[in-house]
Scaffold this motif. Structure first.
Motif, PDB file in Angstrom:
ATOM      1  N   THR A 164       0.838  -1.201   0.000  1.00 34.86           N
ATOM      2  CA  THR A 164       0.000   0.000   0.000  1.00 34.86           C
ATOM      3  C   THR A 164       0.875   1.253   0.000  1.00 34.86           C
ATOM      4  N   PHE A 165       1.903   1.262   0.895  1.00 32.56           N
ATOM      5  CA  PHE A 165       2.849   2.383   0.886  1.00 32.56           C
ATOM      6  C   PHE A 165       3.983   2.048  -0.072  1.00 32.56           C
ATOM      7  N   THR A 166       4.334   2.956  -0.954  1.00 35.96           N
ATOM      8  CA  THR A 166       5.419   2.752  -1.911  1.00 35.96           C
ATOM      9  C   THR A 166       6.388   3.928  -1.891  1.00 35.96           C
ATOM     10  N   ASN A 167       7.634   3.626  -2.296  1.00 33.22           N
ATOM     11  CA  ASN A 167       8.671   4.659  -2.384  1.00 33.22           C
ATOM     12  C   ASN A 167       9.534   4.377  -3.621  1.00 33.22           C
ATOM     13  N   TRP A 168       8.873   4.133  -4.752  1.00 37.00           N
ATOM     14  CA  TRP A 168       9.588   3.791  -5.967  1.00 37.00           C
ATOM     15  C   TRP A 168      10.355   4.994  -6.498  1.00 37.00           C
ATOM     16  N   GLY A 169      11.499   4.675  -7.131  1.00 36.24           N
ATOM     17  CA  GLY A 169      12.286   5.715  -7.774  1.00 36.24           C
ATOM     18  C   GLY A 169      11.621   6.158  -9.065  1.00 36.24           C
ATOM     19  N   VAL A 170      12.251   7.067  -9.741  1.00 33.25           N
ATOM     20  CA  VAL A 170      11.702   7.613 -10.975  1.00 33.25           C
ATOM     21  C   VAL A 170      11.640   6.516 -12.031  1.00 33.25           C
ATOM     22  N   ASN A 171      10.518   6.401 -12.694  1.00 31.44           N
ATOM     23  CA  ASN A 171      10.272   5.422 -13.771  1.00 31.44           C
ATOM     24  C   ASN A 171      10.447   3.983 -13.291  1.00 31.44           C
ATOM     25  N   GLU A 172      10.202   3.745 -12.027  1.00 30.83           N
ATOM     26  CA  GLU A 172      10.293   2.397 -11.484  1.00 30.83           C
ATOM     27  C   GLU A 172       8.949   2.006 -10.885  1.00 30.83           C
ATOM     28  N   PRO A 173       8.685   0.683 -10.883  1.00 28.46           N
ATOM     29  CA  PRO A 173       9.446  -0.442 -11.470  1.00 28.46           C
ATOM     30  C   PRO A 173       9.205  -0.516 -12.977  1.00 28.46           C
ATOM     31  N   ASN A 174      10.247  -0.819 -13.700  1.00 28.34           N
ATOM     32  CA  ASN A 174      10.143  -0.863 -15.165  1.00 28.34           C
ATOM     33  C   ASN A 174      10.148  -2.278 -15.730  1.00 28.34           C
ATOM     34  N   TYR A 175      10.330  -3.288 -14.907  1.00 26.38           N
ATOM     35  CA  TYR A 175      10.289  -4.707 -15.303  1.00 26.38           C
ATOM     36  C   TYR A 175      11.215  -4.932 -16.504  1.00 26.38           C
ATOM     37  N   TYR A 176      12.443  -4.504 -16.317  1.00 27.65           N
ATOM     38  CA  TYR A 176      13.433  -4.572 -17.407  1.00 27.65           C
ATOM     39  C   TYR A 176      13.703  -6.029 -17.789  1.00 27.65           C
ATOM     40  N   SER A 177      13.652  -6.321 -19.077  1.00 24.42           N
ATOM     41  CA  SER A 177      13.902  -7.658 -19.649  1.00 24.42           C
ATOM     42  C   SER A 177      12.988  -8.730 -19.055  1.00 24.42           C
ATOM     43  N   ASN A 178      11.916  -8.309 -18.380  1.00 24.95           N
ATOM     44  CA  ASN A 178      10.932  -9.247 -17.801  1.00 24.95           C
ATOM     45  C   ASN A 178      11.569 -10.208 -16.796  1.00 24.95           C
ATOM     46  N   VAL A 179      12.650  -9.759 -16.101  1.00 25.87           N
ATOM     47  CA  VAL A 179      13.326 -10.635 -15.127  1.00 25.87           C
ATOM     48  C   VAL A 179      13.425  -9.967 -13.768  1.00 25.87           C
ATOM     49  N   GLU A 180      13.005  -8.740 -13.650  1.00 23.58           N
ATOM     50  CA  GLU A 180      13.151  -8.024 -12.386  1.00 23.58           C
ATOM     51  C   GLU A 180      11.913  -8.289 -11.517  1.00 23.58           C
ATOM     52  N   GLY A 182      17.232   4.495  -0.023  1.00 21.35           N
ATOM     53  CA  GLY A 182      15.922   5.117   0.175  1.00 21.35           C
ATOM     54  C   GLY A 182      14.915   4.729  -0.885  1.00 21.35           C
ATOM     55  N   PRO A 183      15.033   5.236  -2.123  1.00 19.32           N
ATOM     56  CA  PRO A 183      14.055   4.891  -3.165  1.00 19.32           C
ATOM     57  C   PRO A 183      14.130   3.416  -3.541  1.00 19.32           C
ATOM     58  N   TRP A 184      12.953   2.870  -4.029  1.00 17.31           N
ATOM     59  CA  TRP A 184      12.892   1.454  -4.374  1.00 17.31           C
ATOM     60  C   TRP A 184      13.148   1.282  -5.861  1.00 17.31           C
ATOM     61  N   ASN A 185      13.569  -0.011  -6.157  1.00 18.98           N
ATOM     62  CA  ASN A 185      13.839  -0.363  -7.555  1.00 18.98           C
ATOM     63  C   ASN A 185      13.589  -1.850  -7.711  1.00 18.98           C
ATOM     64  N   ASP A 186      13.091  -2.245  -8.902  1.00 15.57           N
ATOM     65  CA  ASP A 186      12.910  -3.675  -9.165  1.00 15.57           C
ATOM     66  C   ASP A 186      14.199  -4.210  -9.817  1.00 15.57           C
TER      67      ASP A 186
END
Length: 349
Positions: free
Chosen positions: A304-320, A328-332
């Motif tokens: 419910t609470f999120t702290n994603w970075g800019v343009n994230e999550p981007n599911y790069y190459s469908n493996v993240e 601090g900021p989140w990333n996939d």
């Protein structure tokens, strides 16, 4: 034979002369067997017939019908221009005269021949009697119809009245039951209100006790294991080795802890003092295996609470499929990559 006035009677043909100015004895000296003179008051044909039938009784030796007499059929030129009006005698009437008898025979004829009055009256009343019979029949039919309608309405009224009485009894019973149920419900509501008040009082007391226990534990348990950082009532461990997401999860389990789950902004801000500049750390965040666009924490709770970075999550190459925090900021990121991790557990004594 003379009458009461001294004049001879029974003279069959008495000649009327113009010189005879005395009319007092003209009426009495007429022959009763002659046809009666025309009288203004005798207009009823039935009376005329009765009088004619009665004349032979006065003249037994003469036929009922006589040829016209000199009196009834005078010679031309001997009748005055204006027939003198009838004047009764000064002293009295001779009831032996047929004309006088005929003049006063109205009552006698009516009393003597009642069938003459009854028969025409009967014939006149026959059409009226038929109408009366028809009207009586119609009245009887109308009366019977009204009686039938009245009986039908009465029966329907009785049936409806009985149904109304039954409905009133049913409504009365329902009202009594409703009042009884209403009383029971009110009593139950009152009991529930009392119970709620008691529970609220107990909850307030328990909260106060919990707060006191928490303060006591904080005062008693002031340390975390060696190598762990204390933040409030929790202890955090920042690894020095780099492992995959699955290995980091298992290592935390071995230390009776879990990969940190940042579920609010307060904890996110508190972790900043543990991060190195641009440091990368695994957290307990991963995509749902059945729905890759849904992220869940290790305990199965949806994010419910999120702290994603800019343009994230981007599911790069469908493996993240796993989540990390970059100071601090989140990333996939791919779960197979090896980076540091952070474990969390409740402080114990």
């Amino acid at each position: 034979m003379q009458n009461m006035y001294g004049n001879p009677m029974g003279i069959k043909n008495q000649v009327f002369t113009p010189d005879d100015d005395n009319d007092d004895d003209d009426y009495e000296n007429t022959n009763p067997c002659d046809p009666k003179p025309a009288l203004p008051s005798r207009t009823n044909r039935r009376m005329n017939k009765a009088i004619k039938d009665d004349l032979p009784l006065k003249c037994m030796n003469e036929p009922a019908k006589q040829p016209p007499s000199v009196w009834t059929t005078p010679q031309k030129g001997m009748i005055p221009k204006e027939t003198p009006r009838f004047q009764p005698p000064a002293i009295g009437l001779d009831f032996s005269s047929g004309a006088v008898n005929a003049a006063f025979s109205d009552t006698t004829a009516r009393n003597t021949f009642p069938e003459l009055e009854a028969m025409p009256h009967h014939n006149k009343q026959r059409p009226g009697r038929s109408k009366m019979v028809v009207l009586t029949g119609l009245m009887v039919i109308i009366f019977l119809a009204l009686a039938g309608v009245t009986a039908f309405i009465s029966l329907r009224y009785i049936a409806v009245a009985e149904k109304v009485v039954d409905l009133e009894e049913t409504v009365s019973d329902l009202q009594k039951n409703a009042k009884s149920e209403q009383g029971n419900v009110k009593a139950e509501v009152a009991d529930l209100n009392n119970t709620m008040v008691k529970l609220q009082d107990m909850i307030v007391v328990n909260i106060k006790q919990i707060k006191e226990i928490k303060k006591t534990l904080e005062n008693i348990c002031t340390r975390c294991p060696v190598g762990w950082y204390m933040n409030g009532s929790s202890c955090y461990y920042v690894s020095m080795e780099k492992v995959s997401w699955d290995e980091a999860r298992d290592e935390c389990y071995k230390m009776n802890s879990v990969l940190v789950m940042v579920k609010d902004k307060t904890e996110s801000e508190a972790l900043k003092k543990l991060f190195k500049e641009n440091g990368r750390y695994w957290i307990g965040l991963r995509r749902d295996p059945k729905e890759v666009h849904i992220w869940k924490w290790l305990d199965g709770e949806q994010v419910t609470f999120t702290n994603w970075g800019v343009n994230e999550p981007n599911y790069y190459s469908n493996v993240e499929h796993c989540g990390e925090t970059i100071s601090g900021p989140w990333n996939d990121r791919s779960c197979a990559d090896k980076i540091n991790y952070i474990c969390k557990k409740i402080r114990t004594c």
